[in-house]
Design an enzyme around this catalytic site. Sequence first.
Site, PDB file in Angstrom:
ATOM      1  N   LYS A 124      15.470  27.903   1.723  1.00 42.40           N
ATOM      2  CA  LYS A 124      14.561  28.780   0.663  1.00 42.40           C
ATOM      3  C   LYS A 124      14.261  30.326   0.452  1.00 42.40           C
ATOM      4  O   LYS A 124      13.271  30.004   1.932  1.00 42.40           O
ATOM      5  CB  LYS A 124      13.223  27.862   0.352  1.00 42.40           C
TER       6      LYS A 124
ATOM      7  N   GLU B 103      -0.942  39.073  15.733  1.00 45.48           N
ATOM      8  CA  GLU B 103       0.006  39.493  15.074  1.00 45.48           C
ATOM      9  C   GLU B 103       0.085  40.743  13.932  1.00 45.48           C
ATOM     10  O   GLU B 103      -0.208  40.576  13.190  1.00 45.48           O
ATOM     11  CB  GLU B 103       1.022  38.521  14.764  1.00 45.48           C
TER      12      GLU B 103
ATOM     13  N   CYS C 228       8.858  38.904  14.945  1.00 44.23           N
ATOM     14  CA  CYS C 228       8.305  38.256  15.538  1.00 44.23           C
ATOM     15  C   CYS C 228       8.171  38.600  16.782  1.00 44.23           C
ATOM     16  O   CYS C 228       7.073  37.917  17.872  1.00 44.23           O
ATOM     17  CB  CYS C 228       8.462  36.671  15.116  1.00 44.23           C
TER      18      CYS C 228
ATOM     19  N   GLU D  48       9.436  28.377  14.368  1.00 47.89           N
ATOM     20  CA  GLU D  48       9.420  29.441  14.161  1.00 47.89           C
ATOM     21  C   GLU D  48       8.475  30.527  14.396  1.00 47.89           C
ATOM     22  O   GLU D  48       9.439  30.808  13.356  1.00 47.89           O
ATOM     23  CB  GLU D  48      11.290  29.723  14.408  1.00 47.89           C
TER      24      GLU D  48
HETATM   25  P1  NAD Z   1       5.294  33.074   5.761  1.00 47.64           P
HETATM   26  O1  NAD Z   1       5.101  32.286   6.732  1.00 47.64           O
HETATM   27  O2  NAD Z   1       4.232  33.940   4.719  1.00 47.64           O
HETATM   28  O3  NAD Z   1       6.775  33.039   4.744  1.00 47.64           O
HETATM   29  C1  NAD Z   1       7.685  32.682   5.677  1.00 47.64           C
HETATM   30  C2  NAD Z   1       8.271  31.858   4.953  1.00 47.64           C
HETATM   31  O4  NAD Z   1       8.111  30.581   3.982  1.00 47.64           O
HETATM   32  C3  NAD Z   1       8.720  32.410   3.095  1.00 47.64           C
HETATM   33  O5  NAD Z   1      10.075  31.410   2.693  1.00 47.64           O
HETATM   34  C4  NAD Z   1       7.195  31.791   2.256  1.00 47.64           C
HETATM   35  O6  NAD Z   1       7.846  31.440   1.127  1.00 47.64           O
HETATM   36  C5  NAD Z   1       7.958  29.893   2.609  1.00 47.64           C
HETATM   37  N1  NAD Z   1       6.088  29.504   2.595  1.00 47.64           N
HETATM   38  C6  NAD Z   1       4.698  29.933   2.821  1.00 47.64           C
HETATM   39  N2  NAD Z   1       4.060  29.195   3.578  1.00 47.64           N
HETATM   40  C7  NAD Z   1       4.583  27.878   2.851  1.00 47.64           C
HETATM   41  C8  NAD Z   1       4.298  26.544   3.054  1.00 47.64           C
HETATM   42  N3  NAD Z   1       2.946  26.355   3.237  1.00 47.64           N
HETATM   43  N4  NAD Z   1       5.297  25.273   2.838  1.00 47.64           N
HETATM   44  C9  NAD Z   1       6.158  26.345   2.715  1.00 47.64           C
HETATM   45  N5  NAD Z   1       6.853  27.081   2.976  1.00 47.64           N
HETATM   46  C10 NAD Z   1       5.756  28.277   2.912  1.00 47.64           C
HETATM   47  O7  NAD Z   1       5.405  34.347   6.731  1.00 47.64           O
HETATM   48  P2  NAD Z   1       6.204  35.737   6.344  1.00 47.64           P
HETATM   49  O8  NAD Z   1       4.439  36.333   6.240  1.00 47.64           O
HETATM   50  O9  NAD Z   1       7.205  35.494   5.085  1.00 47.64           O
HETATM   51  O10 NAD Z   1       6.524  36.557   7.240  1.00 47.64           O
HETATM   52  C11 NAD Z   1       6.411  37.031   8.287  1.00 47.64           C
HETATM   53  C12 NAD Z   1       6.341  36.018  10.321  1.00 47.64           C
HETATM   54  O11 NAD Z   1       7.010  35.654  10.233  1.00 47.64           O
HETATM   55  C13 NAD Z   1       5.209  36.828  10.880  1.00 47.64           C
HETATM   56  O12 NAD Z   1       4.601  36.217  11.400  1.00 47.64           O
HETATM   57  C14 NAD Z   1       6.654  36.371  12.102  1.00 47.64           C
HETATM   58  O13 NAD Z   1       6.029  36.621  13.176  1.00 47.64           O
HETATM   59  C15 NAD Z   1       7.582  35.080  11.323  1.00 47.64           C
HETATM   60  N6  NAD Z   1       8.647  35.116  12.286  1.00 47.64           N
HETATM   61  C16 NAD Z   1       8.314  34.163  13.453  1.00 47.64           C
HETATM   62  C17 NAD Z   1       9.791  33.975  14.261  1.00 47.64           C
HETATM   63  C18 NAD Z   1      10.310  33.232  14.838  1.00 47.64           C
HETATM   64  O14 NAD Z   1      11.921  33.411  15.297  1.00 47.64           O
HETATM   65  N7  NAD Z   1       9.032  32.741  15.527  1.00 47.64           N
HETATM   66  C19 NAD Z   1      11.110  35.304  12.997  1.00 47.64           C
HETATM   67  C20 NAD Z   1      10.713  35.947  12.165  1.00 47.64           C
HETATM   68  C21 NAD Z   1       9.891  35.788  11.350  1.00 47.64           C
END
Ligand code: NAD
Length: 477
Positions: A176, A382, A284, A250
């Site tokens: 997704k 963050e 991240c 992650e």
């Molecule tokens: P987000 O959590 O809002 O969304 C990430 C993905 O998950 C999207 O595809 C979203 O549609 C989906 N999603 C959101 N809530 C969900 C749920 N309850 N169930 C299933 N799917 C869901 O994050 P974002 O704002 O898109 O991305 C930024 C975040 O990602 C930051 O907090 C960053 O630190 C983190 N990040 C972490 C890593 C790592 O490897 N640790 C790498 C890149 C980004």
Amino acid sequence: MREHDRLFIGGGWAAPAGTGVIDVVSPHTEEVVGRVPDGTEADMDRAVQAARLAFDNGPWPRMTPAERAAVLGRLSAVYAERQQEMADLITEEMGSPILFSIFGQAALPQMVLQYYADLAADFTWEDERPGMLGPVTVTREPVGVVAAIYPWNVPQFTLMLKLAPALVAGCTVVAKPSPEAPLDAYLLAEWAREAGVPDGVLNFVPAGREVGAYLVSHPGVDKVAFTGSTAAGRSIGEACGRLLRPATLELGGKSAAIVLEDADLGTTIEGFKMASLMNNGEACAAQTRILAPRSRYDEIADALGEMVSALTVGDPADYATEIGPLVARRQQDRVENYIRIGQDEGAKIIAGGLDRPHDRGWYVAPTVFADVSNDMRIAREEIFGPVLTLIPYETEDDAVRIANDSDYGLGGSVWTADVAHGVEVARRIRTGSCGVNLYVLDPNTPFGGYKDSGLGRELGPEGLTAYLEHKAIPRPH
Ligand code: NAD
């Protein structure tokens, strides 16, 4: 304009069940540059069914690891040949500076793919052990249908961390993409077809979070792999806990870069361009807390402020650009709000601030706060943008304590003239990775978080183990 009206399900282009669409907007021009279907629960049902069928009855899990690795190798070859196209596309959809994109959004995912294709030959898929009553065969089997949910900031990389090991293990995948950056998935789907990935082994349904949550709990899914925010990871972890479904999470970070007394100022400050500000700070593992010894604090503040003020901010497709726009207006608002919070908390802006570098596009000036204490919100939460905090410390023990005083535990770095000593300091940091005089993610070493930064590891052999079940087959002498 890149218009897609289908979903990649079961090896072909399927019409979506609903009529909703996702507009992909360029963060630089604020104009619509692409359109994809907004996936629904009915689409997820079909994608899971296709992946289920491919896992339960298809050839993929029954092929040898070497046969699967050959397919991955072909995909990797197509990827290597066309990676510039991928870099350009991701820069267009989410604003990553093109020079970073070429490496982080295209070359790195391809390297991860190639790494897992190569690992298949060396990995222990099965071994024999002496048991109490006779020999025991210990075999590794694919965990099943994997739901891969990933964010917009490094879409191909965060996907490939899941896809490459899952595929070599023999799993099938429903992926997704995020609504912000779904276009690159279409390019990869085409390449997967060209490379001969069997039907149903890889499926893509772009959708929002509710449909993502539906996928997480879908009865046809065996494992969830998620990259994204800590808040979403917590709720996914709760759902998987109830279902006793394995999950790799992650999540976010607030990593510290510790500058030791003996660090070379020039290389350290230059190193922060990558370690702290890569991908517009939308990373991240970005090291956004810079810990400086009190004795060198002013010198480091001056050099850091100067470096950040001189960064070229602009069109991400321009090769001279060092900082591009943030992914969305919402992200621009969020980052600007944190700059206001930092001002209210009494931190001092020594570079950047709230003046926008460009009127059009979701730009924020790269910003440095000095006189930050580790209990301020700008040091604890963050921000996910080009905003750095400079925190003074008194002794090395104090620096280690501050670095570890965080809800997160993802990355970090130590900057020093004495590399061996830097490694000793890195050992004391409670994070999944901590570099010395650099920060890099290597495909063959594990990446992941302690504490609120997540559960499990991606990359390396550890990242493959996450897609395997271990089975013991004992028998009498
Ligand atoms: P987000 O959590 O809002 O969304 C990430 C993905 O998950 C999207 O595809 C979203 O549609 C989906 N999603 C959101 N809530 C969900 C749920 N309850 N169930 C299933 N799917 C869901 O994050 P974002 O704002 O898109 O991305 C930024 C975040 O990602 C930051 O907090 C960053 O630190 C983190 N990040 C972490 C890593 C790592 O490897 N640790 C790498 C890149 C980004």
